[in-house]
Scaffold this motif. Sequence first.
Motif, mmCIF file in Angstrom:
data_model
loop_
_atom_site.group_PDB
_atom_site.id
_atom_site.type_symbol
_atom_site.label_atom_id
_atom_site.label_comp_id
_atom_site.label_asym_id
_atom_site.label_seq_id
_atom_site.Cartn_x
_atom_site.Cartn_y
_atom_site.Cartn_z
ATOM 1 N N THR A 7 45.008 61.162 45.223
ATOM 2 C CA THR A 7 44.289 59.960 45.661
ATOM 3 C C THR A 7 44.941 58.682 45.163
ATOM 4 O O THR A 7 44.659 57.600 45.678
ATOM 5 C CB THR A 7 42.850 59.968 45.107
ATOM 6 O OG1 THR A 7 42.915 59.934 43.674
ATOM 7 C CG2 THR A 7 42.110 61.219 45.533
ATOM 8 N N GLY A 8 45.790 58.807 44.150
ATOM 9 C CA GLY A 8 46.385 57.609 43.576
ATOM 10 C C GLY A 8 45.549 56.992 42.471
ATOM 11 O O GLY A 8 45.935 55.981 41.878
ATOM 12 N N ALA A 9 44.402 57.583 42.173
ATOM 13 C CA ALA A 9 43.555 57.045 41.100
ATOM 14 C C ALA A 9 44.271 57.171 39.754
ATOM 15 O O ALA A 9 45.029 58.112 39.571
ATOM 16 C CB ALA A 9 42.233 57.810 41.050
ATOM 17 N N PRO A 10 44.050 56.230 38.840
ATOM 18 C CA PRO A 10 43.211 55.041 38.974
ATOM 19 C C PRO A 10 43.940 53.919 39.709
ATOM 20 O O PRO A 10 45.156 53.823 39.645
ATOM 21 C CB PRO A 10 42.930 54.649 37.528
ATOM 22 C CG PRO A 10 44.163 55.072 36.798
ATOM 23 C CD PRO A 10 44.622 56.331 37.485
ATOM 24 N N LYS A 11 43.181 53.074 40.401
ATOM 25 C CA LYS A 11 43.755 51.982 41.180
ATOM 26 C C LYS A 11 43.071 50.658 40.834
ATOM 27 O O LYS A 11 41.990 50.662 40.239
ATOM 28 C CB LYS A 11 43.532 52.244 42.679
ATOM 29 C CG LYS A 11 44.440 53.277 43.310
ATOM 30 C CD LYS A 11 44.096 53.385 44.774
ATOM 31 C CE LYS A 11 45.036 54.323 45.510
ATOM 32 N NZ LYS A 11 44.530 54.577 46.872
ATOM 33 N N ALA A 12 43.697 49.611 41.254
ATOM 34 C CA ALA A 12 43.078 48.289 41.084
ATOM 35 C C ALA A 12 41.854 48.190 41.991
ATOM 36 O O ALA A 12 41.821 48.776 43.071
ATOM 37 C CB ALA A 12 44.079 47.202 41.425
ATOM 38 N N LEU A 13 40.871 47.445 41.541
ATOM 39 C CA LEU A 13 39.722 47.126 42.390
ATOM 40 C C LEU A 13 39.998 45.796 43.080
ATOM 41 O O LEU A 13 40.739 44.956 42.560
ATOM 42 C CB LEU A 13 38.451 46.998 41.556
ATOM 43 C CG LEU A 13 37.672 48.269 41.213
ATOM 44 C CD1 LEU A 13 36.387 47.908 40.489
ATOM 45 C CD2 LEU A 13 37.350 49.068 42.462
ATOM 46 N N SER A 14 39.380 45.596 44.218
ATOM 47 C CA SER A 14 39.541 44.321 44.907
ATOM 48 C C SER A 14 38.895 43.205 44.083
ATOM 49 O O SER A 14 38.008 43.454 43.256
ATOM 50 C CB SER A 14 38.872 44.379 46.285
ATOM 51 O OG SER A 14 37.471 44.387 46.124
ATOM 52 N N ALA A 15 39.337 41.992 44.306
ATOM 53 C CA ALA A 15 38.771 40.849 43.591
ATOM 54 C C ALA A 15 37.271 40.770 43.829
ATOM 55 O O ALA A 15 36.496 40.456 42.925
ATOM 56 C CB ALA A 15 39.455 39.560 44.038
#
Length: 583
Positions: free
Chosen positions: A558-566
Amino acid sequence: MRTHLCGQLEDGDVGRFIRLCGWVSRRREHGEHLAFVDLRDHTGTIQCVVDGSVDARSEYVVAVTGTLRRRPEGMENPNLATGGWEVGDCEIEVLATAEPPPFAVEDRVDVDEATRLRYRYIDLRRPRMQANLRLRAVVNAALRAAMDRMGFCEVETPLLWSPTPEGAREFAVPSRLHPGAFYVLPQSPQLAKQLLMVSGMDRYYQIARCLRDEDLRADRQFEFTQLDMEASFVNQDDVLGFVSESVLDAAEAATGERPPPIARMTWAEALERYGTDKPDLRFAMELVDLGEVFATTEVRAFAAPQGARRHAVKALVVEGGASFARSRLDGLVETAKAEGAKGLAWFKVTEGDGVVGLDSPLDRFLSETERTGLLAASGAVVGDLVLVVSDEHRLACTVLGRMRVALGGRPVGEGPYRYVWVVEFPMFDGVDSAGHPVPAHHPFTMPHPDDLDLLETDPAAVRSQAYDLVLNGWELGSGSVRVHRADIQGRIFAALGISAEQAEARFGFLLDAFRYGAPPHAGFAFGIDRLAAIFSGADTIREVIAFPKTQSGADPLTGAPKALSANALADLGIKTTVPAPER
RNA sequence: GGACCUGUGGUGCAGUCUGGAGUGCACGCCGCCCUGUCAAGGCGGAGGUCGCGGGUUCAAAUCCCGUCAGGUCCGCCA
């Protein structure tokens, strides 16, 4: 869509017109008039015969219709469970095409871990992984049945819990409705299950997910699953009985064989004989105490330093180790030092002119009595290597305990299965920066009744009613009799240097609850990932987890962990101080 | 935070120590042939940023430095 499963065909099905669904495992074409397709589903593989060519390629999803028949004489495949039959006159309907998979869906191919996790859905198609997940389900079912039978009630506890600044690092969950405040994911349902005891649930259990933000290992993931249990009006023997029953049931269900009753060993004995609190009893190679041999020694390396609190000279015999090269011995010495020992002495047991002697840099310092004493006490014979650590008792034991596993151990999942209870753990383990003892288990652990009065005078000597279950050198789980009396709890907090105010701030809700009538209670929790891994013959728990993380805590799928949107961050009232890494 | 191992067509490896043309092996993939195979077989073919960046050198998969990723372990995991 189907009438049968590939692996569950029976002789009675011969002659029947059947329809199977699955993946094309392999295709063998013999010109335009004959082709074989090995069809795989979750139960097994069977050969399908097509009079003609086949459009389906590897990993195509197909439905096969045809007639089950016995294979012609001499055409049976003894390597295949279904090798006595085949599906004849097949029609093959392609339900979904498939690109060639990044690696073969077979047990025997050894694929890089990152690739396996990136394409975990393909990895899990492999029979071995299918079997692992299904074995785990069998373990779960057996555990539930056992707990149910013993009168335990399954209760779910919250995943969004309250921070309790103790123990393992916790995963934080920001609260949208209370910006700036956080839940944490529970490192275990410990406090919740104790509340359930106050609630009168009497016997609780849960197959519970636990989360700890600590570095990962072969036997540790961020999230893991425990059979968590707690019971009221029971003592240590009762709990050990409950856990034994459930674990042995699971073992029987998983391996087909019920292990004998699980023996007990005290923590002190485990340390003395195996140099660890999780002894692997599949092999002997026990530590030897040379304290008596060197009690009055002139050898400085083996003499107790002035004022030593508890000095020990411990030894480990490595069968056949006399052939170790000097470089390997140097490596062992380095390892011992890296683990905190002042040094590691080695003695090769040799024979020259019919005389048994010791080959070692230290040999010339030994008296004849010490030489024969070392051989007699260790039981070492010609060709063996004796490793000796002279140091603070616990350190000497643990250093050799690790060498024991490194030099004599085997993969954890390799049989036989050797269970052992380790009981009477110390109440405290070392001291913190302020000099206060640190709880070895948790602060609600009941001290051993004989050691209660040592809480104030010699906390390091207090044994607890805490216990571990160990299998093949892996700690499966731990538990304890809990403190349910305010006076004892107060003395423990005092020993730990926790003030009433601090206790109130951290565990106030539990202490409050205890004021309203807390039954004596005790419990346990053990890791199902570890149990299932060992039963599967695996040497990491990733093999029994559908979607595990890598050692760096990432999920390649999944690519986690990822940035969250602003926007998402703003919603949560979160401002990050570093940019998220790109992956 | 630290130690060690690994990284080379889609997959698994050899090549690295001792620098000399992207060299090799097995599997897979594509095409053709093949009527009893089953890890089918035969013939032919395609497929490469040697993890990435820098340095040394006439020349780097190979030596040096850094970095990333995966793994095992120490610390950590009441």
